[in-house]
Each structure stands twice: as structure tokens, then as C-alpha cells.
Design an enzyme around this catalytic site. Structure first.
Site, PDB file in Angstrom:
ATOM      1  N   HIS A 162       0.805  -1.230   0.000  1.00  0.00           N
ATOM      2  CA  HIS A 162       0.000   0.000   0.000  1.00  0.00           C
ATOM      3  C   HIS A 162       0.838   1.282   0.000  1.00  0.00           C
ATOM      4  O   HIS A 162       0.736   2.113   0.891  1.00  0.00           O
ATOM      5  CB  HIS A 162      -0.950   0.010   1.203  1.00  0.00           C
ATOM      6  CG  HIS A 162      -2.002  -1.037   1.139  1.00  0.00           C
ATOM      7  ND1 HIS A 162      -2.979  -1.165   2.094  1.00  0.00           N
ATOM      8  CD2 HIS A 162      -2.252  -2.020   0.236  1.00  0.00           C
ATOM      9  CE1 HIS A 162      -3.769  -2.179   1.790  1.00  0.00           C
ATOM     10  NE2 HIS A 162      -3.337  -2.718   0.661  1.00  0.00           N
ATOM     11  N   PRO A 265     -10.875  -2.727   1.826  1.00  0.00           N
ATOM     12  CA  PRO A 265     -10.442  -3.999   2.423  1.00  0.00           C
ATOM     13  C   PRO A 265     -11.153  -5.171   1.741  1.00  0.00           C
ATOM     14  O   PRO A 265     -10.880  -5.425   0.569  1.00  0.00           O
ATOM     15  CB  PRO A 265     -10.824  -3.828   3.898  1.00  0.00           C
ATOM     16  CG  PRO A 265     -11.977  -2.861   3.889  1.00  0.00           C
ATOM     17  CD  PRO A 265     -11.790  -1.973   2.700  1.00  0.00           C
ATOM     18  N   TYR A 280     -11.105  10.997   5.211  1.00  0.00           N
ATOM     19  CA  TYR A 280     -11.835   9.985   4.448  1.00  0.00           C
ATOM     20  C   TYR A 280     -12.063   8.687   5.219  1.00  0.00           C
ATOM     21  O   TYR A 280     -12.477   7.686   4.643  1.00  0.00           O
ATOM     22  CB  TYR A 280     -11.151   9.774   3.096  1.00  0.00           C
ATOM     23  CG  TYR A 280     -11.358  11.002   2.225  1.00  0.00           C
ATOM     24  CD1 TYR A 280     -12.367  11.051   1.282  1.00  0.00           C
ATOM     25  CD2 TYR A 280     -10.611  12.159   2.441  1.00  0.00           C
ATOM     26  CE1 TYR A 280     -12.603  12.202   0.540  1.00  0.00           C
ATOM     27  CE2 TYR A 280     -10.840  13.309   1.704  1.00  0.00           C
ATOM     28  CZ  TYR A 280     -11.845  13.331   0.760  1.00  0.00           C
ATOM     29  OH  TYR A 280     -12.084  14.479   0.041  1.00  0.00           O
ATOM     30  N   ALA A 286     -15.000   2.032   6.163  1.00  0.00           N
ATOM     31  CA  ALA A 286     -14.778   1.610   4.780  1.00  0.00           C
ATOM     32  C   ALA A 286     -16.037   1.956   3.997  1.00  0.00           C
ATOM     33  O   ALA A 286     -17.121   1.480   4.320  1.00  0.00           O
ATOM     34  CB  ALA A 286     -14.504   0.108   4.703  1.00  0.00           C
TER      35      ALA A 286
END
Length: 461
Positions: A162, A265, A280, A286
Site C-alpha cells: 500500500h 479492504p 476519508y 470503509a
């Protein structure tokens, strides 16, 4: 003769699953694969092969495709007429890894025609530690090569997961760079604290300590300095433009707005508009704050730390338990109901492939005057998991998505980037060199048909 694609389907997503946002759709084994054939036709060919993990791709004013090769440590120009390639620059300092490390994003200076400046980002190692760096290069049109590197920022957070890595100029002439949270709180980093919500102190910024830039979008002047009009967050002005991100790999400017694609995810990939100072939500949220199929478990607080299995001494945190203020996404891929079964026997050896996500790797814009009426004024999102392009129509103000998501050009490849040409008659897609994908007949495979290639799709008139 270049190998033709062995399978190209033109697809359109059925309404319910593709447009799921705040309400849960009917449960399917894999919402992302809930697709039906569309009558539109495209011709396809392989433009070029042998790219060493193509990552970023843009058209230059010269009409060539400029491509970063993540594992090749080089920026390459590709002639769209015959597929021939020429290396613009190779950077030996780059450290490469299996999927997130190496030469990542690049972009042209807004005044490239005058100053010939290029900007790029990559991972490297210093005293055994991995970091990311943003540099400026100068292109020489006579030799068609670039050099004279100038470091804008260094010792930015980086790891084997990531890293984000997109580099783009906004309409105001400021350079933006996306950084993921380095995979904290999952996989091999399961017990490391996720710091996407952490913010630096004024002292850290003064000392150029950027360790808390994880999970952020940065905004900087052309020399890497902090713009005077950057947002003040928690009392501190820094390079941070937005925060609370997981792995934001896509970034595009449309009508002065910055649209971002972010990998979720096990559900809820996001399409966002970036707002100065915006939070965010990750890792507390999520997608939308809806308590649907996601709860945050802070594994770094566990004292058990098993090698296998779930910790039991940390209570899951519902999305509504978090008291922060989140900027909601425009769209998710996909929001599913609480209790959704994420275990699909069809993906027993690669469970994540059947999760209701698409792994968006890039986001670009198809113009209003493009030759394909179905694509006009739309965002184009490339999917790593499904080997397809997701086309999201925008409203007339270009500040929201509207209507059904359409899915096109499926093949047994991982689509790393997708770029239309100037008139929208062709779409160029860069493919990954390895990895799992949902291939023919919805089956998971690691046998990619066109690894390390650029595919050319021509829209039928």
C-alpha cells in the site's frame, strides 16, 4: 506479428450490485462478477509486450504513451503507431519489490513545452530502511532522454504494501502525491498501528519528519515546499491535503476537481473527490458510515498476537462508534450487507479474489466530445481483480456520478492503467506481469494472457 487478445468481452453491469452504496444489494457470490453481455463491439490488439511491470501511463504532447516500469526502474516512451519502445530514463537507486515497490507515478509539468520537466516517485532504501522519494527530471527532446534529477521530497513512508504512489498536478498548478498506509493492521503488518488518522506536529514538519504521512494525499509546490494555502489540520500546516486513506492509487483532475480511486479492504473500494483538509475515514470506516460488513479491529492493541486466527481480546469497532467527521465517497465497489459471507468455495486458494471489490488501480477521464457516446463525460477505472474497465458516468456539473456503472473490455489480465487517446477512439490498457484475476467463466487464475503489455481497444463507429 503481435499476438492478438485471445478473449475480449464487452460487458455491462446489471443495476443492483454495481450501484450499491448506502443500501445493501441482493447477496451474490461475487457482486463484481454479476455482469451481462452488451451489444457494443470493440476491436482489440496487443500494441506492445515485454514491459517490466507497467504502472503509470500517460499520453505526452508528442502523441507517444509514456509508461513507468515499476520493476524495470525505467520510464519508457511507446509509439502507438507500431508499438516500438525507447527508454527515457533508468534510475538505478530504485528498490523494487513484488507488488507495491519500484518506479511508481510520474507526470508532466504544466509548462512542459517550455521547461521539459518531468516528476516521478519511487521507493528506495537508505541505511537498510525503505522510503519513497519524489524527484524532478529534465527531458532532452534532441536525445529523447531525461536526466539532471532534483530531489523534491525524500524519506517519505514506504514499505512492501500500500504505497499509493500517484503523482499529478491539479488545476491550480500544485503537485499532489498519494501515499497508502503501508498495509498496517493486515497481513504481515497485522500488529502494526494503522496511522492513516495520525497527524504530525509542527516540530515534526520543521524537522522534515514525514513518518506520519501514511494514508494521506500530499500537496506541494513544484520545489517540494509546503504551499501557503495548504489546509491547517489539527493546528498544523503541512504537506497533507487529505487523510484517512487506505491505498489511493488513482488520481485524475476533472473540471478542476481531484477524483481519487482507493482500494478497500474486503468490501467498499471508493471513488472520492478530494477536499482540502478532508478526512476519508480509514481505518475506522470503509465506504459509507453504515455498519455494513466492516468493523475496525485494532490488532496493535492485542496482547495475544496469534500467528494464525483472529485475536479475541480486542473488541471490533463499528463504523458508527467512530466520532470523526468523514467525507463520504461518491461510489463504492461494493457495499454489501452486514453478515455477508466472504468465503467463496470458488476462491478457496485465493479468497480475496472473490471478495466484493475490484481493486481499482487507476482512474482517468473520458471527455464529453469522445467518439463513443456511451462513454462521454465518464470516469474510467481499471480493475486488477476482474481484468475489466469500469465506466462511471458523471453529471453535467462533473461533481458526482450518475446512472449505472458499465463494465467493458474484460480479458484474462490484471488492468493496471487505462488511458483514452485524444479523440476517445481508442483505449490503451497496461497489464500487470503477474497475480491472480477472475478469468474466463468467472474462475480464478494466475495465468495471465498478456502480462506486461499494452492493449489497444478501438471503439467501433
Amino acid at each position: 506479428m503481435k499476438k492478438l487478445l485471445t478473449a475480449v468481452a464487452v460487458l455491462s453491469v446489471l443495476g443492483g450490485a454495481a450501484c450499491a452504496q448506502t443500501s445493501a444489494p441482493k447477496e451474490a457470490a461475487n457482486p463484481a462478477a454479476n455482469q451481462a453481455v452488451n451489444i457494443e463491439q470493440f476491436s482489440a490488439k496487443v500494441l506492445t509486450t515485454g514491459l517490466q511491470a507497467p504502472w503509470d501511463m500517460q499520453f505526452g504532447d508528442d502523441g507517444y504513451l509514456w509508461v513507468t516500469e515499476r520493476e524495470g526502474k525505467q520510464l519508457t516512451r511507446v509509439n502507438v503507431q507500431d508499438g516500438s519502445k525507447k527508454v527515457v530514463v533508468k534510475i538505478d537507486e530504485i528498490f523494487t519489490g513484488s507488488q507495491h515497490e519500484g518506479l511508481l507515478g510520474f507526470t508532466f509539468d504544466p509548462d512542459f513545452a517550455q521547461n521539459h520537466y518531468l516528476y516521478t516517485a519511487y521507493t528506495y532504501k537508505d541505511n537498510g530502511r525503505e522510503h519513497a522519494k519524489i524527484i524532478r527530471l529534465t527531458y532532452d527532446p534532441a536525445t529523447q532522454t531525461a536526466g539532471n534529477p532534483v530531489t523534491l521530497m525524500e524519506k517519505l513512508p514506504a514499505d512492501d504494501d500500500h504505497n499509493g504512489g500517484r503523482v499529478r498536478f491539479a488545476a491550480d498548478g500544485k503537485l499532489h502525491y498519494t501515499i497508502g498506509e503501508n498495509g498496517r493492521n493486515q497481513g504481515t503488518h497485522l500488529y502494526q498501528q494503522n496511522k492513516a488518522q495520525y497527524l504530525p506536529t509542527a516540530e515534526q514538519i520543521a524537522n522534515k519528519d514525514y513518518s506520519l504521512y501514511l494514508g494521506k494525499t500530499l500537496r506541494m509546490n513544484k520545489d517540494g515546499s509546503i504551499p501557503a494555502d495548504n489546509p491547517v489540520i489539527n493546528g498544523v500546516k503541512s504537506h497533507i491535503f487529505t487523510y484517512g486513506h487506505r491505498n489511493p492509487q488513482g488520481l485524475v483532475v476533472v473540471n478542476g476537481r481531484l477524483f481519487s480511486s482507493e482500494q478497500g479492504p474486503s468490501s467498499d473500494d471508493e471513488i472520492n473527490i478530494l477536499q482540502a483538509g478532508g478526512n476519508y475515514g480509514w481505518p475506522h470506516v470503509a465506504g459509507f458510515v453504515d455498519n455494513q460488513a466492516y468493523a475496525y479491529i485494532n490488532h496493535s492493541k492485542s496482547k495475544q498476537r496469534p500467528k494464525d486466527g483472529e485475536v479475541t481480546d480486542v473488541k471490533p469497532q463499528k463504523e458508527t462508534d467512530w466520532k470523526g467527521k468523514q467525507v463520504n465517497p461518491l461510489k463504492t465497489f461494493f457495499t454489501v450487507r452486514e453478515g455477508y459471507n466472504f468465503t467463496d468455495p470458488a476462491c478457496s486458494t485465493s479468497t480475496y479474489i472473490c471478495w466484493p471489490t475490484i481493486s481499482p488501480a487507476s482512474i482517468n477521464y473520458y471527455p464529453e466530445n469522445g467518439k463513443n457516446a456511451y462513454w462521454r463525460n465518464s470516469l474510467i477505472v481499471s480493475s486488477l481483480k476482474n481484468g475489466a474497465l469500469y465506466v462511471l458516468p458523471l453529471n453535467s456539473a462533473k461533481d458526482n456520478v450518475q446512472g449505472d456503472v458499465r463494465v467493458y473490455l474484460h480479458s484474462q489480465n490484471r488492468y493496471r492503467n487505462a488511458v483514452p487517446n485524444a479523440d476517445g477512439s481508442k483505449i490503451y490498457v497496461a497489464t500487470d506481469v503477474r497475480g491472480n484475476v477472475i478469468g474466463k467463466e468467472g474462475k480464478v487464475t494466475d495465468k495471465l494472457e498478456n502480462p506486461g503489455s499494452i492493449l489497444e481497444f478501438t471503439i467501433a463507429q
